[in-house]
Design a protein around this motif. Structure first.
Motif, PDB file in Angstrom:
ATOM      1  N   ASP A  32       0.858  -1.182   0.000  1.00 30.22           N
ATOM      2  CA  ASP A  32       0.000   0.000   0.000  1.00 30.22           C
ATOM      3  C   ASP A  32       0.897   1.234   0.000  1.00 30.22           C
ATOM      4  N   GLN A  58       0.457   4.151  -1.252  1.00 36.57           N
ATOM      5  CA  GLN A  58      -0.182   5.430  -0.944  1.00 36.57           C
ATOM      6  C   GLN A  58      -0.208   5.667   0.557  1.00 36.57           C
ATOM      7  N   LYS A  59      -0.603   4.648   1.277  1.00 33.44           N
ATOM      8  CA  LYS A  59      -0.663   4.792   2.724  1.00 33.44           C
ATOM      9  C   LYS A  59       0.740   5.009   3.296  1.00 33.44           C
ATOM     10  N   TRP A 106       0.683   6.665  -6.747  1.00 32.26           N
ATOM     11  CA  TRP A 106       0.332   6.344  -5.369  1.00 32.26           C
ATOM     12  C   TRP A 106       1.064   7.234  -4.370  1.00 32.26           C
ATOM     13  N   GLN A 129      -0.946  -8.782  -0.531  1.00 30.75           N
ATOM     14  CA  GLN A 129      -0.424  -7.496  -0.082  1.00 30.75           C
ATOM     15  C   GLN A 129       0.714  -7.738   0.898  1.00 30.75           C
TER      16      GLN A 129
END
Lengths: 338, 338
Positions: B164, B166-167, B198, B322
Motif C-alpha cells: 500500500d 499510498q498509505k 500512489w 499485499q
DNA sequence: GTGAAAGCGCTAACAA
DNA sequence: TTGTTAGCGCTTTCAC
C-alpha cells in the motif's frame, strides 16, 4: 501451427538433414542450397526448438552466469555484467541462465552438477571470486563445460576478460601523491579476492616508485562493504598521524570512509582526500563526488560471454582480452594545503 | 550414463508412464506405488530432462522475469526481485530466464513471441512499469501465457504482489507534519508509473488530512533518477518560500535532493528535512542517513513467482497478495526549529 | 489404477 | 555435397 525444420525442408525441396546443416552453419553445404534454405527459413519465419535441439544433439545453446551470493560485490556490478552477458548471448542466439552459488557451504558443487545434468549447459561465465575456486574449476573440467572468466587471478590458459587493476590503482595513488599527499592510507578488500591483491599491489608500487615508505599502520583490512569502510576509517582516524588521503579498494568502502569523515566533522576534500574503485553509480551521487577508476562491467560481461561463445562455436579458441580503464578524477580529492 | 525415467521404471517394476505420473504429481496413482517410485527416484538420483519434458509435453517448467530496460528503476531493485523469483523457482523445480525489454520501440512484442515460440515459457513475472502495458498483457493473453505482477496499477483479477504505497507515503508525510513542517514539497516519479501516482496521492492525502493546502508549486516532476532529483531540488530551492521538507518519490531522487542541498550549503536536516522511498542500500549510506519506506523487493519477487507457480501447477488460482511496509525513520528528517 | 504405442522436433551415425 | 535411419527422454492418447 509451429514451423518445423521438416517444413522448411519440404518447401525447399531438400532433406531435413540439409536444413539442419544450414541451421548449424556446417561448411559442407553448397552455397546455392544454403541460400535457398536460408531464404525459406526467413520467409517462413522458422525458429528452431531449443528443446528438440538440446534433446537430440550434444549442445544446448545455453550458457549460465555464475556468481557468489555470499561475498558478492555490489549488486549493481553483477547486474551490469548480467546485461552484458545477455547482450552477447542474444547476438549469437544463445540463451542465458543465472545461477547464484553460495561458495561457503558445500552444496554449490551440486548446483553445478544439476546445471550440467539437467540443462546440458554448454558453458558458463564466471564472476569473481568464483573465477578462482579450484574445486569449481575442476568440476567444470570434469563435466567438459567450457568457461570464461571475468577478472580471474590466474591469467594463463584462461578465456575471458580483465583490466590492469594494479596499474589503475597505481595511477590513482600516483595522482594523490602528485597532489602533495604523503600520508596515504589504503582500505583493502576481501582478502583472497584478486581485486584486493591487485589494488593493494598498485598502491604499494606507487608509493615505492615515489620514494615513500609503505607504513603498515596505514593499511587496514576491509571487506568491500560500506560498513567495513566505516570501521576501517574509524581505525585510521585514531592514528597519531592521521592520513591526509585514503584510497579504498572499492567505491562502497570509499563511501563508508566519507560517511565516517562526516561523522567526526572532517571535510572532504579539505581535510581528507578519498578515492575508490569501480565507478559505480554511487560515485557521482556522493557529496563530494568520488574520484575513482571506471570499470566497464557491462562491456566486460559482454566480452567474456563473446569469448566463451567463440570457443563454443569452434571459431578460434577464445582469448583472454584486456579492457582499458579510465581514471575518473572528481571532487573528493584535492591538493594538500600548505 | 544418465538415469532416465525408464531406468526408474525398470528398477521399480512399473511402466514408464506410471513413473511419469508420479513425477507430475498426478493424483491417480496408488499411494504404495507412488512411494516406491519416489524412493527409487531418490536413491537413483533421478533428474528429469527439461528438454525432453518440454519437447514431449505441453509445459516447459520455465518462467521468465521481464523488465523494462529503458525506464528501469534502480538496478538494485531489479536484482533483488530477480533473486526472489529465483528462490521461488528453485523451490518448485522451475527454471527462470531473464528478459530485458525496451518498452519504447516496437520490437518488444516480438521478444515475447520468441520467448513463447522458442522456449514455450509457461509464465512470466512482470515488473513495473511492464505490469500495466496493455499491448504486452494482450499479447501474453493471446499466447495463453500466465503472468504475475509486481506492484500493478490495476488490482482486479490480477495475480501478484503489491504494497500500500499510498498509505506508506501518507505516513511519511504525516511524520513530517508531526515534526512541525508545513511547507513540504514532493518530487514526483515518472509520470505513468503506478508508484508515482500512489506516492503523490499519499502525499496529498496526508497534507489534506492535516488541514494543509496542496501547493502546486511544491510539486515538481522527476523521473526516478538521481539527476532528476538534482534538477527538481534546484527548482524548489529558487522558490520564494523554500520548502522546509522534501519528500522524493524514491531514494535516488532523495539522494539528488540531498546532493543539491549540499551544493548550495543547506544542512540536512537542520535546514531541510529529506525523505525518500524504497530503502535501497544507499539510504543508510548517505550522510545523513535517509528516512524512507522499506520495500522488501526480494520478498515481493518471491511471492509473485510463488503465486504464478501456484497457478501453473493448478493448485488454486493464484492471488494478489499485499505485503506490509515499514517506515524507516533516520537522520535526514528532524523537527522544524522554532 | 496402470500400461502400450506413437511421436514431440531435432541431430547422430551412417550411407550414397 | 546430400539423404536415410534411428533415436534423444519424455508425454500423449488410448486401451485395459
Amino acid at each position: 501451427m509451429r514451423v518445423r525444420l521438416e517444413d522448411v525442408a519440404r518447401a525447399t525441396g531438400v532433406s531435413p538433414k540439409t536444413v539442419s546443416r544450414v541451421l548449424n552453419e556446417e561448411p559442407s553445404v553448397k552455397e546455392a542450397t544454403r541460400q535457398k534454405v536460408l531464404a525459406a527459413m526467413e520467409s517462413m519465419n522458422y525458429r528452431p526448438s531449443p528443446a528438440a535441439r538440446g534433446l537430440a544433439g550434444s549442445r544446448s545453446f545455453l550458457v549460465a552466469m555464475l556468481y557468489d551470493n555470499n561475498d558478492n560485490p555490489a549488486s549493481t556490478y553483477l547486474a551490469e555484467i548480467q546485461d552484458g552477458v545477455l547482450d552477447a548471448c542474444e547476438a549469437h542466439r544463445y540463451s542465458m541462465m543465472v545461477c547464484p552459488l553460495r561458495m561457503r557451504g558445500q552444496d554449490f558443487l551440486h548446483r553445478i552438477d544439476a546445471l550440467v545434468t539437467d540443462h546440458h549447459i554448454d558453458g558458463v561465465v564466471l564472476t569473481p571470486p568464483l573465477t578462482d575456486n579450484r574445486k569449481l574449476l575442476a568440476r567444470l573440467q570434469e563435466h567438459g563445460v567450457a568457461h570464461a572468466c571475468i577478472s580471474p587471478v590466474r591469467r594463463k590458459d584462461v578465456v575471458g576478460v580483465y583490466m590492469d587493476e594494479q596499474k589503475a590503482a597505481g595511477d590513482l595513488v600516483t595522482h594523490l601523491i602528485g597532489l602533495g599527499h604523503q600520508r596515504i592510507a589504503h582500505v583493502v578488500g576481501i582478502a583472497d579476492h584478486g581485486a584486493s591483491r591487485w589494488r593493494q599491489a598498485g598502491y604499494k608500487a606507487a608509493l615505492t616508485a615515489a620514494g615513500l615508505a609503505v607504513d603498515p599502520s596505514y593499511i587496514v583490512q576491509g571487506e568491500f562493504t560500506f560498513g567495513s569502510g566505516v570501521v576501517a576509517a574509524r581505525q585510521l582516524f585514531t592514528l597519531k598521524h592521521r592520513p591526509t588521503a585514503i584510497f579504498a579498494a572499492n567505491d562502497d568502502m570509499a563511501a563508508g570512509v566519507m560517511w565516517t569523515a562526516n561523522e567526526i566533522g572532517l571535510k572532504v576534500p579539505r581535510d581528507l582526500s578519498v578515492c575508490g574503485f569501480d565507478d559505480t553509480p554511487m560515485a557521482t551521487q556522493l557529496w563530494p563526488s568520488l574520484t575513482t577508476v571506471r570499470q566497464p562491467s557491462r562491456e566486460m560481461g559482454r566480452l567474456a560471454a563473446q569469448q566463451l561463445l567463440e570457443q563454443l562455436r569452434g571459431r578460434g579458441e577464445g582469448r583472454l582480452v584486456q579492457i582499458p580503464y579510465e581514471l575518473q578524477l572528481r571532487a573528493s580529492t584535492a591538493a594538500l594545503p600548505g
